[in-house]
Design a protein around this motif. Structure first.
Motif, PDB file in Angstrom:
ATOM      1  N   ALA A  58       0.815  -1.213   0.000  1.00 52.03           N
ATOM      2  CA  ALA A  58       0.000   0.000   0.000  1.00 52.03           C
ATOM      3  C   ALA A  58       0.850   1.265   0.000  1.00 52.03           C
ATOM      4  CB  ALA A  58      -0.923   0.001   1.219  1.00 52.03           C
ATOM      5  N   GLY A  59       2.170   1.128   0.106  1.00 49.52           N
ATOM      6  CA  GLY A  59       3.054   2.283   0.149  1.00 49.52           C
ATOM      7  C   GLY A  59       3.300   2.903  -1.212  1.00 49.52           C
ATOM      8  N   GLU A  60       4.110   3.962  -1.233  1.00 50.12           N
ATOM      9  CA  GLU A  60       4.374   4.680  -2.477  1.00 50.12           C
ATOM     10  C   GLU A  60       5.232   3.882  -3.447  1.00 50.12           C
ATOM     11  OE1 GLU A  60       6.045   8.462  -1.651  1.00 50.12           O
ATOM     12  OE2 GLU A  60       4.271   9.239  -0.603  1.00 50.12           O
ATOM     13  N   ASN A  61       6.122   3.061  -2.933  1.00 48.39           N
ATOM     14  CA  ASN A  61       7.006   2.252  -3.779  1.00 48.39           C
ATOM     15  C   ASN A  61       6.872   0.776  -3.410  1.00 48.39           C
ATOM     16  OD1 ASN A  61       8.486   4.465  -5.220  1.00 48.39           O
ATOM     17  ND2 ASN A  61       9.074   4.994  -3.113  1.00 48.39           N
ATOM     18  N   PRO A  62       5.792   0.141  -3.849  1.00 53.40           N
ATOM     19  CA  PRO A  62       5.583  -1.260  -3.483  1.00 53.40           C
ATOM     20  C   PRO A  62       6.669  -2.154  -4.076  1.00 53.40           C
ATOM     21  CG  PRO A  62       4.017  -0.578  -5.160  1.00 53.40           C
ATOM     22  CD  PRO A  62       4.713   0.665  -4.699  1.00 53.40           C
ATOM     23  N   PRO A  63       7.037  -3.210  -3.383  1.00 46.61           N
ATOM     24  CA  PRO A  63       8.086  -4.113  -3.874  1.00 46.61           C
ATOM     25  C   PRO A  63       7.584  -4.982  -5.013  1.00 46.61           C
ATOM     26  CG  PRO A  63       7.119  -5.004  -1.895  1.00 46.61           C
ATOM     27  CD  PRO A  63       6.500  -3.634  -2.082  1.00 46.61           C
ATOM     28  N   SER A  64       8.516  -5.525  -5.777  1.00 44.00           N
ATOM     29  CA  SER A  64       8.179  -6.531  -6.789  1.00 44.00           C
ATOM     30  C   SER A  64       8.741  -7.898  -6.397  1.00 44.00           C
ATOM     31  CB  SER A  64       8.728  -6.124  -8.162  1.00 44.00           C
ATOM     32  OG  SER A  64      10.137  -5.985  -8.124  1.00 44.00           O
ATOM     33  N   VAL A  65       9.549  -7.914  -5.320  1.00 43.81           N
ATOM     34  CA  VAL A  65      10.138  -9.150  -4.824  1.00 43.81           C
ATOM     35  C   VAL A  65       9.875  -9.250  -3.329  1.00 43.81           C
ATOM     36  CG1 VAL A  65      12.279 -10.464  -4.473  1.00 43.81           C
ATOM     37  CG2 VAL A  65      11.964  -9.121  -6.566  1.00 43.81           C
ATOM     38  N   LEU A  66       9.423 -10.428  -2.879  1.00 44.81           N
ATOM     39  CA  LEU A  66       9.250 -10.694  -1.458  1.00 44.81           C
ATOM     40  C   LEU A  66      10.298 -11.722  -1.040  1.00 44.81           C
ATOM     41  CD1 LEU A  66       7.806 -10.539   1.256  1.00 44.81           C
ATOM     42  CD2 LEU A  66       6.153 -12.237   0.395  1.00 44.81           C
ATOM     43  N   ALA A  67      11.212 -11.304  -0.161  1.00 41.41           N
ATOM     44  CA  ALA A  67      12.227 -12.211   0.370  1.00 41.41           C
ATOM     45  C   ALA A  67      11.840 -12.579   1.791  1.00 41.41           C
ATOM     46  CB  ALA A  67      13.606 -11.549   0.355  1.00 41.41           C
ATOM     47  N   ILE A  68      11.930 -13.872   2.117  1.00 40.06           N
ATOM     48  CA  ILE A  68      11.555 -14.328   3.448  1.00 40.06           C
ATOM     49  C   ILE A  68      12.743 -15.024   4.103  1.00 40.06           C
ATOM     50  CG2 ILE A  68      10.531 -16.428   2.428  1.00 40.06           C
ATOM     51  CD1 ILE A  68       9.369 -14.630   5.661  1.00 40.06           C
ATOM     52  N   LEU A  69      13.125 -14.520   5.266  1.00 40.12           N
ATOM     53  CA  LEU A  69      14.191 -15.111   6.069  1.00 40.12           C
ATOM     54  C   LEU A  69      13.511 -15.844   7.207  1.00 40.12           C
ATOM     55  CD1 LEU A  69      17.258 -15.342   6.783  1.00 40.12           C
ATOM     56  CD2 LEU A  69      16.982 -13.238   8.092  1.00 40.12           C
ATOM     57  N   GLY A  70      13.372 -17.165   7.066  1.00 41.65           N
ATOM     58  CA  GLY A  70      12.641 -17.927   8.073  1.00 41.65           C
ATOM     59  C   GLY A  70      12.573 -19.394   7.718  1.00 41.65           C
ATOM     60  N   GLY A  71      11.728 -20.120   8.442  1.00 45.47           N
ATOM     61  CA  GLY A  71      11.580 -21.558   8.257  1.00 45.47           C
ATOM     62  C   GLY A  71      10.468 -21.918   7.301  1.00 45.47           C
ATOM     63  N   ASP A  72      10.125 -23.211   7.277  1.00 45.80           N
ATOM     64  CA  ASP A  72       9.164 -23.724   6.305  1.00 45.80           C
ATOM     65  C   ASP A  72       7.803 -23.026   6.388  1.00 45.80           C
ATOM     66  OD1 ASP A  72      10.574 -25.815   4.875  1.00 45.80           O
ATOM     67  OD2 ASP A  72      10.646 -26.894   6.769  1.00 45.80           O
ATOM     68  N   GLY A  73       7.302 -22.814   7.599  1.00 44.97           N
ATOM     69  CA  GLY A  73       6.001 -22.169   7.731  1.00 44.97           C
ATOM     70  C   GLY A  73       6.005 -20.754   7.189  1.00 44.97           C
ATOM     71  N   SER A  74       7.061 -20.004   7.494  1.00 45.82           N
ATOM     72  CA  SER A  74       7.167 -18.632   6.996  1.00 45.82           C
ATOM     73  C   SER A  74       7.296 -18.604   5.482  1.00 45.82           C
ATOM     74  CB  SER A  74       8.375 -17.934   7.631  1.00 45.82           C
ATOM     75  OG  SER A  74       8.245 -17.852   9.027  1.00 45.82           O
ATOM     76  N   VAL A  75       8.105 -19.519   4.932  1.00 49.63           N
ATOM     77  CA  VAL A  75       8.292 -19.572   3.478  1.00 49.63           C
ATOM     78  C   VAL A  75       6.982 -19.905   2.781  1.00 49.63           C
ATOM     79  CG1 VAL A  75       9.432 -20.828   1.611  1.00 49.63           C
ATOM     80  CG2 VAL A  75      10.745 -20.115   3.619  1.00 49.63           C
ATOM     81  N   SER A  76       6.239 -20.842   3.350  1.00 55.75           N
ATOM     82  CA  SER A  76       4.964 -21.234   2.751  1.00 55.75           C
ATOM     83  C   SER A  76       3.980 -20.068   2.744  1.00 55.75           C
ATOM     84  CB  SER A  76       4.380 -22.416   3.525  1.00 55.75           C
ATOM     85  OG  SER A  76       3.146 -22.823   2.970  1.00 55.75           O
ATOM     86  N   ARG A  77       3.909 -19.332   3.859  1.00 54.20           N
ATOM     87  CA  ARG A  77       2.985 -18.197   3.908  1.00 54.20           C
ATOM     88  C   ARG A  77       3.441 -17.089   2.980  1.00 54.20           C
ATOM     89  NH1 ARG A  77      -2.203 -17.741   4.246  1.00 54.20           N
ATOM     90  NH2 ARG A  77      -2.798 -15.578   4.595  1.00 54.20           N
ATOM     91  N   ALA A  78       4.764 -16.890   2.904  1.00 54.66           N
ATOM     92  CA  ALA A  78       5.282 -15.875   1.983  1.00 54.66           C
ATOM     93  C   ALA A  78       4.947 -16.234   0.540  1.00 54.66           C
ATOM     94  CB  ALA A  78       6.796 -15.745   2.162  1.00 54.66           C
TER      95      ALA A  78
END
Length: 313
Positions: A58-78
């Protein structure tokens, strides 16, 4: 005109709780050093990954890449959020097993950062799992019901013991109290110890297909373990490590092939009868609770469902 800093299009969300329980070093400084232009958010106790990503979009410069630093559950939700917002996923594994990261050839955070630097993006197949008429959830590795969700729930009650000892106690208790589950599929009823529905075809000799073996094929590989043997076999069938499986087979603890039904389909649906088992199921290691009146679980393959950074070929 100045060059855009490396990582300027990236939102990095770090779930420090994933690595903290393993005593791993903080990798956020390495991420900031390798991607100085990235927006890095460390997930707070009261924050959800969904909220952080929604705020960024929702910000002025939305990302085009989502990087997730975490385990399996976090990666799956990301992965689910990346698909929702049409983002490319960058996996920076920092959990216990890191199943999906290993499948795509990223064993650690450095390998993930190297994949981003190489700019090698590739679409991979995923699955969507839904209960009754609920919203589909993105699945990267596998969905399960029966013995494995019971085991995870039992282990989570013993988090103070750590995952290894908590898992050992949970396995011991489940060998004495595992429940067979009454299911219906295609009009056929059955009593089963467990059902695993993995993304993509997997090793036909495995039962617990918790880590995918392929990336491209939009198919659901299902293993149904019929409840014809002992509870010890029900728990032994949850082993997924190659060496562990080999040892259990040598000890003749693993269930025979005649107890396992394999189904390959693009769309798999099964009904769990009311009162036959705990009202829980698992996707990519994450427990989900449902009502006590039974439920219908559908797992559907989606080809090229997610864009992911992979190691350079």
């Amino acid at each position: 005109m100045t060059d855009t800093p490396i990582g300027g299009e990236v939102l990095v969300v770090a779930n420090s709780r994933s690595g903290a329980s393993l005593g791993r070093p903080d990798r956020v400084p390495d991420v900031r050093r390798r991607m100085p232009g990235a927006t890095v958010r460390e997930l707070g106790e009261s924050e959800t990954l969904d909220d952080v990503v929604a705020d960024a979009m929702a910000g002025e410069n939305p990302p085009s890449v989502l990087a997730i630093l975490g385990g399996d559950g976090s990666v799956s939700r990301a992965a689910h959020l990346a698909r929702r917002h049409d983002l490319t996923l960058l996996v920076l594994p920092n959990g216990t097993f890191n199943h999906f990261a290993r499948s795509v050839g990223i064993p650690d955070v450095d390998a993930g950062l190297d994949a981003y630097a190489a700019a090698n993006v590739r679409p991979v197949a995923v699955a969507e799992a839904s209960v009754d008429d609920g919203e589909p959830i993105t699945v990267l590795n596998a969905v399960s019901l029966g013995a494995y969700p019971e085991f995870l729930a039992e282990r989570e009650r013993r988090t103070s013991l750590g995952k290894w000892w908590g898992g050992a106690v949970a396995a011991w208790r489940e060998m004495h109290g595992a429940h067979a589950v009454d299911v219906v599929r295609g009009g056929r009823r059955a009593s089963v110890w467990s059902v695993f529905a993995g993304v993509g075809p997997n090793d036909p000799d495995r039962i617990a297909t918790m880590q995918r073996a392929t990336l491209d094929e939009p198919v659901i590989d299902v293993r149904v373990h019929h409840a014809r043997g002992t509870r010890a076999r029900a728990i032994a069938s949850l082993a997924f490590g190659e060496k562990t499986v080999a040892v259990l087979r040598a000890l003749r603890v693993m269930p025979p092939a005649s107890d396992i039904e394999r189904i390959l389909d693009e769309d798999f649906e099964i009904e769990v009868r009311a009162g036959s088992a705990p009202d829980i199921w698992v996707h990519d290691g994450e427990l989900e609770e449902v009502g006590e009146d039974g439920f219908r679980l559908r797992v559907r393959a989606v080809g090229d469902g997610l864009r992911v950074y992979l190691p350079a070929r």
